[in-house]
Design an enzyme around this catalytic site. Structure first.
Site, short mmCIF file in Angstrom:
data_model
loop_
_atom_site.label_atom_id
_atom_site.label_comp_id
_atom_site.label_asym_id
_atom_site.label_seq_id
_atom_site.Cartn_x
_atom_site.Cartn_y
_atom_site.Cartn_z
N GLY A 1 -4.52 -3.26 -1.18
CA GLY A 1 -4.06 -4.61 -0.82
C GLY A 1 -2.78 -4.54 -0.01
CG PHE A 2 -1.40 -1.61 1.17
CD1 PHE A 2 -0.99 -0.66 0.24
CD2 PHE A 2 -2.57 -1.39 1.87
CE1 PHE A 2 -1.74 0.49 0.03
CE2 PHE A 2 -3.32 -0.24 1.66
CZ PHE A 2 -2.91 0.70 0.74
CE LYS B 1 14.57 1.47 -14.00
NZ LYS B 1 15.80 1.60 -13.21
N GLY B 2 8.25 -0.46 -12.01
CA GLY B 2 7.19 -0.48 -10.99
C GLY B 2 7.55 0.47 -9.85
N GLY C 1 5.18 0.90 -6.95
CA GLY C 1 4.26 0.76 -5.83
C GLY C 1 4.98 0.62 -4.49
CD GLU C 2 5.86 -4.08 -3.46
OE1 GLU C 2 6.00 -4.60 -2.36
OE2 GLU C 2 5.65 -4.72 -4.50
MO1 MOS Z 1 3.21 -6.33 -2.75
S1 MOS Z 1 3.75 -6.48 -0.76
O1 MOS Z 1 4.33 -7.43 -3.44
O2 MOS Z 1 1.62 -6.85 -2.83
#
Ligand code: MOS
Length: 737
Positions: A238-239, A699-700, A702-703
């Site tokens: 998704g991103f 902690k997340g 992904g970003e």
């Molecule tokens: Mo992420 S850019 O908050 O799906």
């Protein structure tokens, strides 16, 4: 708990891996191959104006065509619900054209080919207007965003007195950085299958948020939420592009109601550039000043961001948030301004704000280090801060110094000679650069249900999504650890709006939001099993302290004996025992600023004759809180860095200024890294935990690994060549200019 059951932190394989590689994992478009008709979207070919007429006579007469839906015959929708996910333009509710590529008609036919063929014959007459197709030269049109950033942060900020501090400071830099439009391009394009049964709607769709999709569709069609079912067991990435309920989802449902058939609407790769957001173009002016020892005295970060015309929505990428909290500095001033252009609505894209904002801030810190003749790591160490000045709160945890130290050590930073062009490998110029990363540790309330069956199988139910990140697996691990079973005895059900509610999988918050709910529900099941055991027949259990009990391998284990769960449940005539829990962040968490941090180190080789940049080595050390699965966590970190390498060197969506159309709307001309572009990536977990956000300490992530990556490369390119590139992507023509 045995090793086999407590796999938290281990690098275990994805529980859904086999399904995926065997092709048995069903994605949205794969749910109906029979008894379904196909919708194809017709797009505008002008960027601004009015549709005078749509001539679909030929299309309607073609074989297999069921209908063509335009603003003329489309149903009038209810007002969009007041949630951020609901995208309300373009939904065939008016004849207004606000961007090139806007959906203006839907052709529905028995087969996809028939619908495509017919769509190509639709003739549109427009009254065009002048369009704004670029933010260049539009500074007079700058305006303030209409809402707080990300719904909660002030648009502008000022602490201390930037101007006089900057004026008086002995060392300063001032520069403007630019980032282009970038598109997410997940592997799975958007797709929706919509089916009505009376006034009940069911959709299979590719989304980062089934709950937001449910609310959006219920709102537009005037239905009760429970009359909308959203199914999404797998997502092919998704991103950020699947965080909102983009209009093709709603259009698929409109089409299905219109033709009274089950409708499938798959977005083409080209349409992915016009239908579901992108990272907006930004221009960021940065000023930094320090004393001669490198202590920051003044920081100013002003972001100008392109957004859509107001009728098409508004998105303000919060580029300067990171400058408010990352370093100790008494005088900080930040602002965000928008320029409206005739393009589709931009949106969140991996590290929205932080990824693009850190390109400016972390390039600027490197420029300041040069101006100070100081090591870039030492400059950052000099300006560490343990509280968040913008929020006036201490950080819940911040092992950033450890990230710098560990990454620098593993990278061999001490071998770097600071002068540009001073390091070579054969004829290649060698550059070493670094940057800081940070991203908020978000958590929202989430519900989950955990059931223990008589045969020892555990079922976990939660209305979350797995974007491909490993959510199925980490949910299974947490339930398994609490209930003393191996993760392969856990069946995880997610991606169905009838399951207990969970938040959107955005803002890197799924792990910190969903796993506590799973953990608490599993704990409740365990405690209920202990209750049953303590009341079980046989004296030896009656007087036991429950702290002496554990669950392992399908049994409640006491000091001297054990009771099988199968027997316990059978004796109580319970086929299963389940508990549902809503887990919410603690009030205490609000008294802290919660962020993850990290340090990115890159080595590049630049060809002095051609200006080509190759990333040769990467070391990143990341404050991950606590790792649940070393394999999926590392995969997130690697993926995020690859995303950042693409941002630094390749990714750029170009606009044809005359038509306002995205010109390279395909993945041949929109460049993304392939394996040959990616070096060995060394990721280091810094696991100091974050007990404030969750009991698990996670902690997340992904970003986090995308943030800072572009600046680390730009800084390495400067070190290699002496050329400071402030305009992404770093192409060879800019290196050679
Ligand atoms: Mo992420 S850019 O908050 O799906």
């Amino acid at each position: 708990m045995s090793e086999q059951t407590n796999t938290i932190g281990h690098a275990i394989d994805r529980v859904d891996g086999r399904l995926k590689v065997m092709g048995h994992a069903k994605y949205a478009a794969e749910f109906a191959n029979t008894d379904v008709v196909h919708a194809v979207l017709v797009q505008s070919t002008i960027a601004a104006g009015t549709i005078l007429a749509i001539d679909a006579l030929v299309a309607r007469s073609m074989p297999g065509v069921i209908d063509v839906i335009t603003a003329e015959n489309a149903e009038k929708l209810h007002k969009a619900p007041e949630i951020q996910q609901a995208i309300s333009f373009p939904l065939l509710q008016s004849n207004e054209v606000l961007f090139n590529g806007q959906h203006i008609a839907i052709v529905v036919a028995d087969s996809l080919q028939q619908a495509q063929e017919a769509a190509a014959t639709v003739v549109v007459r427009y009254r065009p207007q002048d369009a704004v197709t670029s933010m260049e030269g539009r500074d007079g049109d700058q305006r303030k965003p209409s809402k707080k950033l990300n719904g909660k942060f002030e648009i502008d900020s000022a602490t201390g007195d930037f101007s006089s501090a900057f004026e008086a400071a002995p060392v300063k830099i001032s520069a403007t950085y630019k980032t282009p439009v970038e598109h997410h391009n997940p592997m799975e394009p958007h797709a929706t299958i919509a089916a009505w049964s009376g006034d009940k709607l069911k959709v299979w769709t590719a989304t980062q948020g089934i709950s937001g999709t449910q609310q959006t569709l219920a709102g537009f069609f005037g239905l009760a939420e429970n009359d909308v079912t959203v199914i999404c067991p797998f997502v092919g990435g998704g991103f950020g592009s699947k965080g909102n309920t983009w209009t093709p989802v709603t259009l698929a449902a409109m089409a299905a109601r219109h033709v009274k058939r089950r409708v499938k609407l798959e977005i083409t790769r080209e349409q992915m550039f016009f239908s579901n957001g992108y990272r907006p173009q930004t221009r960021q002016a940065l000023k930094l000043a320090a004393d001669r020892d490198g202590k920051l005295l003044a920081l100013r970060h002003d972001g100008v961001i392109a957004t859509a015309m107001p009728g098409a929505g508004e998105f303000a990428e919060p580029v300067a948030l990171i400058s408010r909290m990352l370093y100790a500095c008494p005088n900080i001033s930040t602002s965000h301004r928008l320029i409206d252009i005739n393009q589709s609505l931009p949106t969140y894209m991996r590290g929205p704000g932080e990824a693009s904002g850190s390109f400016a801030l972390e390039s600027g810190m490197d420029e300041l280090a040069v101006a100070l003749d100081m090591d870039p790591v030492a400059l950052r160490m000099r300006n560490l801060i343990d509280s968040d000045a913008s929020e006036g709160k201490p950080f819940a945890s911040k092992p950033l110094a450890e990230c710098y130290t560990k990454a620098a050590e593993a990278f061999g930073w001490s071998r770097r000679t600071p002068a540009p062009r001073s390091m070579k490998n054969g004829r290649m110029l060698v550059g070493m650069g670094m940057a800081t990363t940070s991203y908020p540790t978000n958590r929202m309330k989430a519900s989950a249900e955990v059931a223990m069956l008589q045969d020892g199988t555990v079922i976990v139910r939660c209305g979350t999504q797995d974007l491909g990140t490993g959510t199925y697996t980490t949910m299974a691990q947490v339930a398994a650890a609490e209930l003393g079973v191996s993760p392969d005895r856990v069946r995880v059900e997610l991606g169905d709006s009838r399951l207990p509610k969970a938040p959107v999988s955005g803002g890197s918050m799924t792990t910190a939001s969903v796993l506590p709910a799973v953990q608490e529900a599993a704990t409740a099941v365990r405690e209920a099993l202990f209750d049953m055991a303590l009341k079980a027949k046989g004296d030896q259990w009656h007087n036991l302290d429950r702290t002496a009990l554990t669950l392992d391998n399908g049994a409640v284990v006491g000091p001297n004996s054990q009771l099988g769960i199968t027997d316990l449940l059978a004796q109580a005539s319970l086929p299963s025992l389940s508990r549902k829990v809503e887990a919410t962040p603690s009030d205490e968490a609000d008294t802290f600023s919660r962020h993850a941090f990290g340090a990115q180190f890159a080595e590049v080789h630049v060809d002095p004759d051609f200006g080509t940049v190759r990333v040769k080595r990467w070391v990143g050390a990341f404050d991950v809180g606590r790792v649940i699965n070393a394999k999926t966590a590392r995969s997130q970190l690697i993926g995020g860095i690859v995303f950042g390498i693409g941002m630094a060197l390749m990714e750029e969506t170009r606009t044809d200024r005359a038509s306002g159309r995205f010109a390279n709307a395909n993945i041949a001309d929109y460049l993304i890294p392939v394996s040959a572009d990616i070096p060995d990536i060394n990721t280091i977990f810094v696991e100091t935990g974050d007990p404030i956000t969750t009991r698990l300490g996670v902690k997340g992530i992904g970003e986090l690994p995308t943030v800072g990556a572009a600046a680390a490369i730009a800084n390495a390119v400067y070190h290699a060549t002496g050329k400071r590139i402030r305009d992404l992507p770093i192409r060879l023509d800019k290196v050679m200019a």
